[in-house]
Write a protein that holds these residues in place. Structure first.
Motif, PDB file in Angstrom:
ATOM      1  N   ARG A 288      -3.829  -4.736  -6.379  1.00  0.00           N
ATOM      2  CA  ARG A 288      -4.043  -3.758  -5.298  1.00  0.00           C
ATOM      3  C   ARG A 288      -3.869  -2.377  -5.924  1.00  0.00           C
ATOM      4  NH1 ARG A 288      -1.539  -7.958  -1.762  1.00  0.00           N
ATOM      5  NH2 ARG A 288      -2.936  -8.238   0.002  1.00  0.00           N
ATOM      6  N   ASN A 445      -6.706 -11.655   5.309  1.00  0.00           N
ATOM      7  CA  ASN A 445      -5.883 -10.790   6.174  1.00  0.00           C
ATOM      8  C   ASN A 445      -6.798  -9.910   7.023  1.00  0.00           C
ATOM      9  OD1 ASN A 445      -3.953 -11.852   4.502  1.00  0.00           O
ATOM     10  ND2 ASN A 445      -3.663  -9.988   3.320  1.00  0.00           N
ATOM     11  N   ARG A 456      -4.205  -6.110  12.538  1.00  0.00           N
ATOM     12  CA  ARG A 456      -3.185  -6.885  11.824  1.00  0.00           C
ATOM     13  C   ARG A 456      -1.815  -6.233  11.896  1.00  0.00           C
ATOM     14  NH1 ARG A 456      -5.395  -6.198   5.575  1.00  0.00           N
ATOM     15  NH2 ARG A 456      -3.283  -6.471   4.842  1.00  0.00           N
TER      16      ARG A 456
HETATM   17  C1  PEP Z   1      -6.997  -9.151   2.697  1.00  0.00           C
HETATM   18  O1  PEP Z   1      -7.441  -8.371   3.535  1.00  0.00           O
HETATM   19  O2  PEP Z   1      -6.861 -10.376   2.883  1.00  0.00           O
HETATM   20  C2  PEP Z   1      -6.558  -8.649   1.371  1.00  0.00           C
HETATM   21  C3  PEP Z   1      -6.227  -9.465   0.399  1.00  0.00           C
HETATM   22  O3  PEP Z   1      -6.466  -7.303   1.216  1.00  0.00           O
HETATM   23  P1  PEP Z   1      -5.286  -6.378   1.823  1.00  0.00           P
HETATM   24  O4  PEP Z   1      -4.266  -7.281   2.429  1.00  0.00           O
HETATM   25  O5  PEP Z   1      -4.776  -5.583   0.680  1.00  0.00           O
HETATM   26  O6  PEP Z   1      -6.037  -5.557   2.824  1.00  0.00           O
END
Ligand code: PEP
Ligand code: MG
Length: 679
Positions: A288, A445, A456
């Motif tokens: 990341r 996610n 989220r």
């Molecule tokens: C996701 O969205 O699943 C992902 C791996 O990226 P992040 O959680 O950094 O948005």
């Protein structure tokens, strides 16, 4: 007096030990002097604190400590307090309190949750500085303990020897705070949300933090037990030792074991590579890269980025390292980037869109990555894609960056490019996208947030945000089909890939790789090893809809089970068995879905059925005493396989009814599990 408290979980786990409380600062020793004395007192305290912070800096917490030091030097903090001493003749103590308020107000008015949460860090710093100025010795724990405080700051934690921290319990907090990041790095539980925590837990109390209460309710609450009986205390300490032993066994077992389903790790910094190299991890499936872009005043330079990427890739030898280009925007705001305030930032300028709007920044990052690629096996991945034309723009920018590097005559390599599948549009366009790139990585996610129409970050709506939703699995399936028909591999890099109950299913859908949070790497690798061993022994005919009794004994109809949760049918159709011994067998062939942390219940799942085997009435209270689990979550088991040994004599001796309860449900997702208690 024994107290049971419900807490929120920022970082899961189990810990038992003595409470060490961080209470409010006592500043009655404080005697104000004249302006010059107050100024130098403040400066001396700030210098001493900065020195203390730097001396506690190791490879793992360097970024967090640097962020603390930046706050210390913020114009609205020490410098502002200094001005107040001169201009308003305030004591250093009062001036610092006013400065704390000014800086906290500024941080708390930010639209970015990350920045808002930094105000807790400022309050923690003020506490330490006031202690220093008042001549109070900051007392630190000298033996392993559970840290308890109304709010803890990273400074509190960074000053403590890491071996001394078994767990953390606070009143205020959040799962994305720096304290949560530190707890994650230490792999200790961190619970929060307990009002008047210092009134409920006193220094020296015995405390148990247990995240397993969420086993059946799925709401993610943890339990805190304060001053349990000596019996329970001993059980808890033994249980803690078992967990540590299991963890080190999982690590040993997973070192350098090739599996068909590869397991990679997700990282958000440069320090985790040490551990991954030791575990000989298959690779890093998600860097990341935002760690280089957030929480600062300016964009990182190409050289700074290059050094960070190079450090990661060289530590991993020739193993694959997938660097995601900056996923800025929405919950990951970079304050130095001039972006309009958006009403709905998750649906606004974020991910690849930022890169395509600010191409200078994008090309700088691409050049830094390509230079680092000369030192190892790097791949580039772009986040938040919705349309095929965006990929054409990515390649145009890549080409321009290659040209520039050539003209500068620096060493570089062009990595393979892949796409994150994290929007429903990307899933639907997967065949077209697959024809343009070399791999896919599913970000479950975000895919869950956009598919289930639920932010989220939304609070209190967890049950609607279900990454195990069938819609997500269907999208995984579509993505895999499109990718494989173009001969490219698929990774799942969202949290779903690290969920034991999802692993077998993702594998059966044809996913090639999992990339899981760094802390879960060894556990998931071990589950995959087990799963593949089982599969290779399997090949037998499986009758999927027949349940075999999990214990030998006498049957008891549902209505006669002496526990209303079961006898009322609230959990589903069930039967009791009065067991004649403590051997518990798998009632169906399938995967082990969940094992209660307290080992008294295991659930199993195949395509037709979900079956829960619950051993004893109210035996959750035994904290695992008397139970020996023979399988692990996510493992494939044959019907009739021994899965648990229960010491029935001990269970009876401790005053519990050993009746084995078998609960049947159709296998159709997890919605029906909500609202049940862990019995
Ligand atoms: C996701 O969205 O699943 C992902 C791996 O990226 P992040 O959680 O950094 O948005
Ligand atoms: Mg994402």
């Amino acid at each position: 007096m024994i107290e049971e408290i419900v807490a929120k979980i920022a970082q899961g786990g189990y810990a038992a030990g003595t409470a060490f409380t961080f209470s409010k600062t006592k500043n009655e020793n404080y005697q104000a002097g004249d302006k010059e004395q107050e100024k130098s007192r403040l400066k001396a305290a700030a210098d001493k604190f900065e020195k203390k912070l730097k001396s506690g800096m190791d490879g793992k917490n360097a970024e967090l400590i640097e962020a603390e030091i930046m706050l210390l030097h913020d114009d609205d903090y020490i410098s502002f307090a200094d001005r107040l001493i001169v201009e308003e003749s305030l004591s250093a103590l009062k001036a610092l309190k006013s400065a704390e308020k000014k800086l906290c107000d500024k941080l708390e008015s930010s639209g970015n949750s990350y920045i808002r949460e930094r105000s807790a860090d400022v309050k923690g710093m003020t506490k330490v500085l006031v202690d220093i100025m008042s001549g109070n010795e900051t007392v630190l724990p000298k033996s392993p303990c559970i840290l308890v405080g109304s709010e803890l700051s990273p400074s509190d934690i960074t000053l403590i020897d890491k071996e001394m921290i078994l767990g953390i319990l606070t009143e205020t907090g959040s799962p994305t705070s720096h304290v949560a990041v530190l707890a994650g790095g230490l792999d200790v539980p961190y619970f929060y949300g307990v009002s008047d925590v210092l009134g409920k837990v006193r220094d020296g109390d015995f405390v148990i933090l247990d995240d397993s209460a969420g086993f059946l309710d799925g709401f993610g609450n943890g339990s805190v037990t304060v001053n349990p009986t000596e019996n329970i205390r001993n059980i808890a300490l033994e249980h803690q030792e078992d967990i540590l032993r299991e963890k080190s066994e999982a690590e040993k077992l997973s070192v350098n074991r090739p599996t068909k389903l590869k397991v990679y790790a997700n990282i958000g910094g440069t320090d985790e590579t040490e551990t991954l190299a030791r575990l000989q991890a298959d690779g890093i499936g998600l860097v990341r890269s935002e760690f280089l872009f957030l929480g600062r005043d300016t964009a990182p330079s190409e050289d700074e980025q290059f050094e960070a990427y190079k450090k990661i890739v060289t530590a991993m030898d020739d193993k694959e390292v997938v660097i995601r280009t900056m996923d800025i925007g929405s919950d990951k705001k970079a304050d130095w980037l001039p972006m309009e305030k958006e009403i709905n930032p998750a649906l606004g300028l974020r991910g690849l869109r930022v890169s395509l709007e600010y191409t200078e920044l994008f090309r700088t990052q691409l050049m830094a990555i390509m230079r680092a690629a000369a030192f190892g096996n790097i791949k580039i991945m772009v986040p938040m894609v919705t349309s095929v034309w965006e990929i054409d723009r990515v390649f145009e920018n890549l080409e321009a960056s290659v040209k520039e590097l050539k003209s500068r005559k620096v060493a570089f390599k062009i990595p393979e490019v892949g796409v994150m599948i994290e929007t429903p549009a990307a899933v639907m366009m997967a065949p077209e996208l697959a024809s343009k790139v070399r791999f896919f990585s599913i970000g479950t996610n975000d895919l869950a947030q956009y598919t289930l129409a639920l932010d989220r970050e939304a609070k209190g709506l967890d049950r609607y945000y279900d990454p195990m939703h069938e819609a997500i699995f269907r999208m995984v399936e579509m993505t895999v089909k499109a990718a494989h028909s173009h001969g490219i591999p698929v990774t799942v890099c969202g949290e779903l890939g690290g969920r034991p109950e999802a692993i077998a299913k993702l594998k059966s859908l044809g996913v090639d790789e999992l990339s899981v949070s760094f802390g879960k790497y060894a556990k998931v690798k071990r589950l995959v090893i087990d799963l593949e061993e089982k599969e290779s022994h399997k090949a037998k005919h499986i009758e999927k809809s027949v349940i075999k009794a999990p214990a030998d004994g006498e049957l008891v109809p549902m209505a006669e089970i002496p526990d209303t949760v079961f006898s009322s049918g609230m959990m589903g159709e069930c039967l009791g068995i009065i067991p004649i011994n403590g051997n518990i067998y798998a009632p169906i062939s399938g995967t082990v879905k969940t094992i209660a942390r307290n080992k008294h219940a295991i659930s199993f799942k195949n395509e037709s059925l979900e079956v829960l085997v619950h051993v004893g009435i109210d035996t959750v209270k035994l904290n695992g005493k008397g139970f020996t689990v023979k399988v692990s979550e996510g493992q494939y088991v044959d019907q009739g396989q021994l899965v648990l040994e229960a010491d029935m004599a001990k269970i009876k001796e401790m005053g519990f009814d050993p009746m084995v309860i078998v609960v049947k449900n159709q296998s159709e997702g997890r919605g029906h599990e909500n609202n049940k208690e862990d019995k």
